[in-house]
Design a protein around this motif. Structure first.
Motif, PDB file in Angstrom:
ATOM      1  N   PRO A  37     -22.530 -16.517 -30.513  1.00  0.00           N
ATOM      2  CA  PRO A  37     -23.440 -16.833 -29.611  1.00  0.00           C
ATOM      3  C   PRO A  37     -24.240 -15.694 -29.013  1.00  0.00           C
ATOM      4  CG  PRO A  37     -21.407 -17.817 -28.777  1.00  0.00           C
ATOM      5  CD  PRO A  37     -21.163 -17.085 -30.091  1.00  0.00           C
ATOM      6  N   GLY A  80     -27.138 -24.420 -29.431  1.00  0.00           N
ATOM      7  CA  GLY A  80     -26.848 -23.031 -29.622  1.00  0.00           C
ATOM      8  C   GLY A  80     -27.334 -22.535 -27.912  1.00  0.00           C
ATOM      9  N   THR A  81     -28.131 -21.694 -27.974  1.00  0.00           N
ATOM     10  CA  THR A  81     -28.815 -20.963 -26.864  1.00  0.00           C
ATOM     11  C   THR A  81     -29.729 -21.662 -25.760  1.00  0.00           C
ATOM     12  OG1 THR A  81     -30.048 -19.691 -27.804  1.00  0.00           O
ATOM     13  CG2 THR A  81     -27.931 -18.839 -27.489  1.00  0.00           C
ATOM     14  N   ASP A  98     -22.764 -29.274 -29.355  1.00  0.00           N
ATOM     15  CA  ASP A  98     -22.537 -28.130 -30.132  1.00  0.00           C
ATOM     16  C   ASP A  98     -20.789 -27.847 -30.263  1.00  0.00           C
ATOM     17  OD1 ASP A  98     -24.474 -25.286 -30.798  1.00  0.00           O
ATOM     18  OD2 ASP A  98     -22.175 -25.062 -30.789  1.00  0.00           O
ATOM     19  N   PHE A 103     -21.211 -21.310 -26.248  1.00  0.00           N
ATOM     20  CA  PHE A 103     -22.473 -21.325 -25.869  1.00  0.00           C
ATOM     21  C   PHE A 103     -22.751 -21.912 -24.759  1.00  0.00           C
ATOM     22  CE2 PHE A 103     -23.427 -21.291 -30.819  1.00  0.00           C
ATOM     23  CZ  PHE A 103     -24.286 -20.140 -30.815  1.00  0.00           C
TER      24      PHE A 103
END
Length: 244
Positions: A37, A80-81, A98, A103
Motif C-alpha cells: 500500500p 487501492g489508495t 480491495d 489499504f
C-alpha cells in the motif's frame, strides 16, 4: 531469441533469489501485503500526474450513467489508495472493494481529501467474488491497474456484469502486453516472473483486451495508448468503458 530469453530470465531469477527464498518460507506475502500500500501511494501519485488528462477524459461522461434519481452509484474494484476519487463527479456514492485490508487507512485519508464524494463502505474482497455487493445495485464499476493482477479476468468481468444494473457501465484503464514483435515485449517477458512477486501479483504480459472483447457487454469502447510514463514496460495501455 528464445535462448536469450531463457538465459536472461534465469539471470533475473538468480538475482532475485532472496525474494524467492522469502516466498518459499511464506514470509514474502506477509511483507508484501503490508508494504505494498505504501509503495502504491507513491506510485499512484506519480501515475496521476502523468495520466491526469487521460483519466479526466476517461471519466468525463460518468454522470451519463446515473440512475433515474440522478445520483451516481459507483463501485471501485481494487480501489487501492483512492487515487481515482478526485476524478469522480460531485455527489457520487462510492463503494470500494480491495482484497488487501491494509489499504483501508490510506483510503480513509483519500476520503477526507475528497469531500465532494459520498463514501458508502469499504469491502475486503477479491474482485472475482464480490458477494457482499447485490445484483444490479450499481450504475458504474471502475477498475484501473487491476486486471493485471487478478487471478481470473473472466471471473471478475462476470462479477462486474452481475453487480451492474442493466445499462450501467464498466470503466477501465490498464497496462497491457506490448506488441509481440517489439523489444518492449521481450523485456516484459524477461522480467515478468520476478515482477509478479515484487509487485503483488502484477503481470506485465497480459492481453487484457481479449478478455474484455469476450465478456458479455452490449457495447465496448476501447482505445490503445502509449502512456507517458517513466517506466517503459508499463507504457502500453488500454482504456475505455463497456456497457451492460
Amino acid at each position: 531469441m528464445a535462448l536469450a530469453l531463457f538465459v536472461l530470465q534465469l539471470a533475473v531469477r538468480i538475482l532475485a533469489f532472496p525474494v524467492y527464498l522469502l516466498n518459499f518460507l511464506g514470509l514474502w506475502n506477509w511483507i508484501c501485503k503490508r508494504g505494498f500500500p505504501y509503495l502504491m501511494l507513491r506510485f499512484t501519485a506519480t501515475y496521476n500526474k502523468q495520466m491526469a488528462s487521460k483519466k479526466r477524459e476517461l471519466f468525463s461522461n460518468l454522470q451519463e450513467f446515473a440512475g433515474p434519481s440522478g445520483n451516481l452509484t459507483l463501485l471501485e474494484v481494487g480501489c487501492g489508495t483512492g487515487a481515482n476519487f478526485k476524478f469522480y463527479p460531485p455527489g457520487c456514492r462510492v463503494t470500494c472493494v480491495d482484497p488487501n485490508p491494509n489499504f483501508e487507512k490510506l483510503l480513509i485519508k483519500s476520503i477526507a481529501e475528497n469531500r465532494h464524494l459520498q463514501f458508502e463502505r469499504f469491502v475486503v474482497a477479491v474482485g472475482e467474488n464480490m458477494h457482499q455487493v447485490a445484483d444490479g445495485s450499481v450504475d458504474v464499476v471502475v477498475c484501473t491497474l487491476v486486471l493485471c493482477s487478478v487471478e481470473s479476468q473472466e471471473q471478475i468481468l462476470q462479477e462486474v456484469c452481475r453487480v451492474l444494473r442493466q445499462g450501467g457501465a464498466f470503466y477501465f484503464m490498464e497496462h497491457v502486453a506490448a506488441e509481440r514483435s517489439t523489444w518492449n515485449y521481450f523485456w516484459q517477458q524477461v522480467l515478468d516472473p520476478v515482477w509478479y512477486l515484487l509487485f503483488d501479483g502484477c503481470n506485465l504480459t497480459r492481453e487484457s483486451w481479449k478478455s474484455l472483447e469476450r465478456a458479455s457487454f452490449s457495447k465496448l469502447q476501447l482505445q490503445r495508448l502509449q502512456a507517458p510514463l517513466s517506466w517503459k514496460l508499463l507504457r502500453p495501455h488500454i482504456y475505455g468503458y463497456a456497457v451492460k
